[in-house]
Write a protein that holds these residues in place. Structure first.
Motif, PDB file in Angstrom:
ATOM      1  N   GLY A  48       0.771  -1.226   0.000  1.00  0.00           N
ATOM      2  CA  GLY A  48       0.000   0.000   0.000  1.00  0.00           C
ATOM      3  C   GLY A  48       0.808   1.284   0.000  1.00  0.00           C
ATOM      4  N   HIS A  49       2.108   1.197  -0.307  1.00  0.00           N
ATOM      5  CA  HIS A  49       2.954   2.402  -0.307  1.00  0.00           C
ATOM      6  C   HIS A  49       3.597   2.645  -1.672  1.00  0.00           C
ATOM      7  CE1 HIS A  49       2.441   2.541   3.988  1.00  0.00           C
ATOM      8  NE2 HIS A  49       2.876   1.293   4.081  1.00  0.00           N
ATOM      9  N   GLY A  50       2.888   2.340  -2.719  1.00  0.00           N
ATOM     10  CA  GLY A  50       3.424   2.473  -4.062  1.00  0.00           C
ATOM     11  C   GLY A  50       3.846   3.874  -4.450  1.00  0.00           C
ATOM     12  N   ASP A  51       3.273   4.886  -3.802  1.00  0.00           N
ATOM     13  CA  ASP A  51       3.624   6.257  -4.147  1.00  0.00           C
ATOM     14  C   ASP A  51       5.034   6.641  -3.727  1.00  0.00           C
ATOM     15  OD1 ASP A  51       1.159   6.703  -5.286  1.00  0.00           O
ATOM     16  OD2 ASP A  51       0.297   7.551  -3.470  1.00  0.00           O
ATOM     17  N   TYR A  52       5.568   5.979  -2.707  1.00  0.00           N
ATOM     18  CA  TYR A  52       6.911   6.367  -2.270  1.00  0.00           C
ATOM     19  C   TYR A  52       7.851   5.200  -2.001  1.00  0.00           C
ATOM     20  CZ  TYR A  52       4.878   5.642   2.396  1.00  0.00           C
ATOM     21  OH  TYR A  52       4.243   5.122   3.488  1.00  0.00           O
ATOM     22  N   ALA A  53       7.410   3.979  -2.193  1.00  0.00           N
ATOM     23  CA  ALA A  53       8.315   2.836  -2.029  1.00  0.00           C
ATOM     24  C   ALA A  53       9.302   2.797  -3.205  1.00  0.00           C
ATOM     25  CB  ALA A  53       7.515   1.538  -1.989  1.00  0.00           C
ATOM     26  N   ALA A  54      10.541   2.465  -2.907  1.00  0.00           N
ATOM     27  CA  ALA A  54      11.570   2.312  -3.939  1.00  0.00           C
ATOM     28  C   ALA A  54      12.210   0.940  -3.756  1.00  0.00           C
ATOM     29  CB  ALA A  54      12.621   3.413  -3.821  1.00  0.00           C
ATOM     30  N   HIS A  55      11.887   0.029  -4.641  1.00  0.00           N
ATOM     31  CA  HIS A  55      12.311  -1.353  -4.473  1.00  0.00           C
ATOM     32  C   HIS A  55      13.665  -1.682  -5.065  1.00  0.00           C
ATOM     33  CE1 HIS A  55       7.926  -2.887  -3.947  1.00  0.00           C
ATOM     34  NE2 HIS A  55       8.376  -2.278  -2.879  1.00  0.00           N
ATOM     35  N   CYS A  56      14.215  -0.839  -5.866  1.00  0.00           N
ATOM     36  CA  CYS A  56      15.455  -1.210  -6.549  1.00  0.00           C
ATOM     37  C   CYS A  56      16.383  -0.015  -6.661  1.00  0.00           C
ATOM     38  CB  CYS A  56      15.137  -1.759  -7.938  1.00  0.00           C
ATOM     39  SG  CYS A  56      16.538  -2.526  -8.763  1.00  0.00           S
ATOM     40  N   GLY A  57      17.651  -0.295  -6.465  1.00  0.00           N
ATOM     41  CA  GLY A  57      18.696   0.701  -6.630  1.00  0.00           C
ATOM     42  C   GLY A  57      19.939   0.036  -7.194  1.00  0.00           C
ATOM     43  N   GLU A  58      21.079   0.676  -6.982  1.00  0.00           N
ATOM     44  CA  GLU A  58      22.322   0.187  -7.573  1.00  0.00           C
ATOM     45  C   GLU A  58      22.678  -1.231  -7.115  1.00  0.00           C
ATOM     46  OE1 GLU A  58      26.930   1.625  -8.236  1.00  0.00           O
ATOM     47  OE2 GLU A  58      25.725   2.579  -6.680  1.00  0.00           O
ATOM     48  N   SER A  59      22.536  -1.528  -5.830  1.00  0.00           N
ATOM     49  CA  SER A  59      22.886  -2.864  -5.327  1.00  0.00           C
ATOM     50  C   SER A  59      22.036  -3.948  -5.967  1.00  0.00           C
ATOM     51  CB  SER A  59      22.739  -2.927  -3.805  1.00  0.00           C
ATOM     52  OG  SER A  59      23.648  -2.062  -3.188  1.00  0.00           O
ATOM     53  N   HIS A  60      20.717  -3.720  -6.022  1.00  0.00           N
ATOM     54  CA  HIS A  60      19.851  -4.698  -6.679  1.00  0.00           C
ATOM     55  C   HIS A  60      20.159  -4.771  -8.171  1.00  0.00           C
ATOM     56  CE1 HIS A  60      17.127  -4.516  -3.098  1.00  0.00           C
ATOM     57  NE2 HIS A  60      17.123  -5.810  -3.372  1.00  0.00           N
ATOM     58  N   GLY A  61      20.451  -3.643  -8.779  1.00  0.00           N
ATOM     59  CA  GLY A  61      20.805  -3.636 -10.204  1.00  0.00           C
ATOM     60  C   GLY A  61      22.010  -4.518 -10.484  1.00  0.00           C
ATOM     61  N   HIS A  62      23.043  -4.398  -9.638  1.00  0.00           N
ATOM     62  CA  HIS A  62      24.216  -5.273  -9.785  1.00  0.00           C
ATOM     63  C   HIS A  62      23.832  -6.740  -9.629  1.00  0.00           C
ATOM     64  CE1 HIS A  62      27.789  -2.776 -10.191  1.00  0.00           C
ATOM     65  NE2 HIS A  62      27.262  -1.919  -9.333  1.00  0.00           N
ATOM     66  N   ALA A  63      23.078  -7.054  -8.590  1.00  0.00           N
ATOM     67  CA  ALA A  63      22.699  -8.446  -8.327  1.00  0.00           C
ATOM     68  C   ALA A  63      21.869  -9.018  -9.477  1.00  0.00           C
ATOM     69  CB  ALA A  63      21.929  -8.540  -7.017  1.00  0.00           C
ATOM     70  N   PHE A  64      20.869  -8.275  -9.931  1.00  0.00           N
ATOM     71  CA  PHE A  64      20.013  -8.767 -11.004  1.00  0.00           C
ATOM     72  C   PHE A  64      20.795  -8.936 -12.302  1.00  0.00           C
ATOM     73  CE2 PHE A  64      16.334  -6.543  -8.680  1.00  0.00           C
ATOM     74  CZ  PHE A  64      16.080  -7.672  -7.922  1.00  0.00           C
ATOM     75  N   THR A  65      21.710  -8.005 -12.582  1.00  0.00           N
ATOM     76  CA  THR A  65      22.537  -8.106 -13.782  1.00  0.00           C
ATOM     77  C   THR A  65      23.398  -9.366 -13.735  1.00  0.00           C
ATOM     78  OG1 THR A  65      22.577  -5.703 -14.028  1.00  0.00           O
ATOM     79  CG2 THR A  65      24.286  -6.926 -15.170  1.00  0.00           C
ATOM     80  N   ARG A  66      23.983  -9.648 -12.601  1.00  0.00           N
ATOM     81  CA  ARG A  66      24.807 -10.856 -12.459  1.00  0.00           C
ATOM     82  C   ARG A  66      23.985 -12.128 -12.617  1.00  0.00           C
ATOM     83  NH1 ARG A  66      29.748 -10.171  -8.329  1.00  0.00           N
ATOM     84  NH2 ARG A  66      30.709  -8.455  -9.447  1.00  0.00           N
ATOM     85  N   LEU A  67      22.700 -12.051 -12.304  1.00  0.00           N
ATOM     86  CA  LEU A  67      21.818 -13.200 -12.477  1.00  0.00           C
ATOM     87  C   LEU A  67      21.258 -13.309 -13.895  1.00  0.00           C
ATOM     88  CD1 LEU A  67      19.909 -12.991  -9.088  1.00  0.00           C
ATOM     89  CD2 LEU A  67      21.581 -14.740  -9.771  1.00  0.00           C
ATOM     90  N   GLY A  68      21.621 -12.357 -14.750  1.00  0.00           N
ATOM     91  CA  GLY A  68      21.214 -12.409 -16.148  1.00  0.00           C
ATOM     92  C   GLY A  68      20.025 -11.560 -16.529  1.00  0.00           C
ATOM     93  N   ALA A  69      19.467 -10.822 -15.583  1.00  0.00           N
ATOM     94  CA  ALA A  69      18.316  -9.961 -15.887  1.00  0.00           C
ATOM     95  C   ALA A  69      18.789  -8.709 -16.625  1.00  0.00           C
ATOM     96  CB  ALA A  69      17.589  -9.567 -14.606  1.00  0.00           C
ATOM     97  N   VAL A  70      17.925  -8.172 -17.462  1.00  0.00           N
ATOM     98  CA  VAL A  70      18.247  -6.955 -18.205  1.00  0.00           C
ATOM     99  C   VAL A  70      17.434  -5.755 -17.742  1.00  0.00           C
ATOM    100  CG1 VAL A  70      19.018  -8.203 -20.245  1.00  0.00           C
ATOM    101  CG2 VAL A  70      16.622  -7.494 -20.062  1.00  0.00           C
ATOM    102  N   GLY A  71      16.419  -5.989 -16.902  1.00  0.00           N
ATOM    103  CA  GLY A  71      15.609  -4.876 -16.449  1.00  0.00           C
ATOM    104  C   GLY A  71      14.627  -5.261 -15.376  1.00  0.00           C
ATOM    105  N   LEU A  72      13.956  -4.219 -14.853  1.00  0.00           N
ATOM    106  CA  LEU A  72      12.967  -4.358 -13.792  1.00  0.00           C
ATOM    107  C   LEU A  72      11.691  -3.651 -14.202  1.00  0.00           C
ATOM    108  CD1 LEU A  72      12.214  -4.863 -10.674  1.00  0.00           C
ATOM    109  CD2 LEU A  72      12.912  -2.495 -10.389  1.00  0.00           C
ATOM    110  N   VAL A  73      10.556  -4.310 -14.010  1.00  0.00           N
ATOM    111  CA  VAL A  73       9.236  -3.714 -14.167  1.00  0.00           C
ATOM    112  C   VAL A  73       8.636  -3.642 -12.779  1.00  0.00           C
ATOM    113  CG1 VAL A  73       6.941  -3.978 -15.173  1.00  0.00           C
ATOM    114  CG2 VAL A  73       8.947  -4.705 -16.458  1.00  0.00           C
TER     115      VAL A  73
END
Length: 91
Positions: free
Chosen positions: A9-34
Protein backbone atom coordinates in the motif's frame (compact mmCIF):
# COMPACT_ATOMS: atom_id res chain seq x y z
CA UNK A 1 13.44 -9.37 -16.57
CA UNK A 2 12.43 -8.92 -12.95
CA UNK A 3 8.93 -7.77 -11.93
CA UNK A 4 7.98 -6.39 -8.51
CA UNK A 5 4.49 -5.47 -7.34
CA UNK A 6 3.92 -3.32 -4.26
CA UNK A 7 1.37 -5.09 -2.06
CA UNK A 8 1.97 -3.04 1.07
CA UNK A 9 0.00 0.00 0.00
CA UNK A 10 2.95 2.40 -0.31
CA UNK A 11 3.42 2.47 -4.06
CA UNK A 12 3.62 6.26 -4.15
CA UNK A 13 6.91 6.37 -2.27
CA UNK A 14 8.32 2.84 -2.03
CA UNK A 15 11.57 2.31 -3.94
CA UNK A 16 12.31 -1.35 -4.47
CA UNK A 17 15.45 -1.21 -6.55
CA UNK A 18 18.70 0.70 -6.63
CA UNK A 19 22.32 0.19 -7.57
CA UNK A 20 22.89 -2.86 -5.33
CA UNK A 21 19.85 -4.70 -6.68
CA UNK A 22 20.80 -3.64 -10.20
CA UNK A 23 24.22 -5.27 -9.79
CA UNK A 24 22.70 -8.45 -8.33
CA UNK A 25 20.01 -8.77 -11.00
CA UNK A 26 22.54 -8.11 -13.78
CA UNK A 27 24.81 -10.86 -12.46
CA UNK A 28 21.82 -13.20 -12.48
CA UNK A 29 21.21 -12.41 -16.15
CA UNK A 30 18.32 -9.96 -15.89
CA UNK A 31 18.25 -6.95 -18.20
CA UNK A 32 15.61 -4.88 -16.45
CA UNK A 33 12.97 -4.36 -13.79
CA UNK A 34 9.24 -3.71 -14.17
CA UNK A 35 7.57 -2.31 -11.05
CA UNK A 36 4.59 -0.25 -9.98
CA UNK A 37 6.79 1.58 -7.45
CA UNK A 38 9.67 3.96 -7.55
CA UNK A 39 13.33 3.19 -8.19
CA UNK A 40 16.52 4.94 -7.14
CA UNK A 41 20.16 5.35 -8.20
CA UNK A 42 19.09 5.90 -11.81
CA UNK A 43 22.45 7.18 -13.19
CA UNK A 44 24.38 4.32 -11.56
CA UNK A 45 21.91 1.70 -12.80
CA UNK A 46 21.95 3.21 -16.29
CA UNK A 47 25.74 2.67 -16.33
CA UNK A 48 25.09 -1.03 -15.65
CA UNK A 49 22.89 -1.14 -18.79
CA UNK A 50 20.07 -2.35 -16.55
CA UNK A 51 16.67 -0.93 -17.51
CA UNK A 52 13.88 0.40 -15.32
CA UNK A 53 10.18 0.50 -16.17
CA UNK A 54 8.78 2.13 -13.04
CA UNK A 55 6.32 4.60 -11.56
CA UNK A 56 9.10 7.11 -10.98
CA UNK A 57 12.07 7.86 -8.79
CA UNK A 58 12.16 7.29 -5.07
CA UNK A 59 14.57 9.06 -2.83
CA UNK A 60 15.21 6.50 -0.14
CA UNK A 61 15.58 2.81 0.56
CA UNK A 62 12.49 0.74 1.17
CA UNK A 63 12.06 -2.04 3.66
CA UNK A 64 10.46 -4.92 1.86
CA UNK A 65 10.30 -8.65 1.77
CA UNK A 66 9.57 -11.05 -1.04
CA UNK A 67 6.35 -12.88 -0.24
CA UNK A 68 5.67 -14.75 -3.49
CA UNK A 69 7.78 -15.80 -6.46
CA UNK A 70 6.75 -16.93 -9.95
CA UNK A 71 3.11 -15.89 -9.62
CA UNK A 72 1.16 -13.53 -11.91
CA UNK A 73 1.08 -9.88 -10.75
CA UNK A 74 -0.95 -6.87 -11.86
CA UNK A 75 0.05 -3.32 -12.79
CA UNK A 76 -2.77 -0.91 -13.57
CA UNK A 77 -5.08 -3.79 -14.39
CA UNK A 78 -2.58 -5.54 -16.71
CA UNK A 79 -1.59 -9.03 -15.64
CA UNK A 80 2.07 -9.95 -16.00
CA UNK A 81 3.12 -13.59 -15.79
CA UNK A 82 6.29 -15.54 -16.48
CA UNK A 83 5.52 -15.83 -20.18
CA UNK A 84 4.33 -12.23 -20.64
CA UNK A 85 7.77 -10.63 -20.39
CA UNK A 86 9.90 -11.60 -23.33
CA UNK A 87 12.54 -9.37 -24.86
CA UNK A 88 12.72 -10.17 -28.53
CA UNK A 89 9.32 -11.36 -29.74
CA UNK A 90 5.67 -11.55 -28.78
CA UNK A 91 4.80 -14.73 -26.94
Amino acid sequence: MVAFQEIGGHGDYAAHCGESHGHAFTRLGAVGLVTDCGVRDVPEVRNLRFHYFARGRGGDHASFKIVRVSVPIQFSGVEISLVTLHGDETV
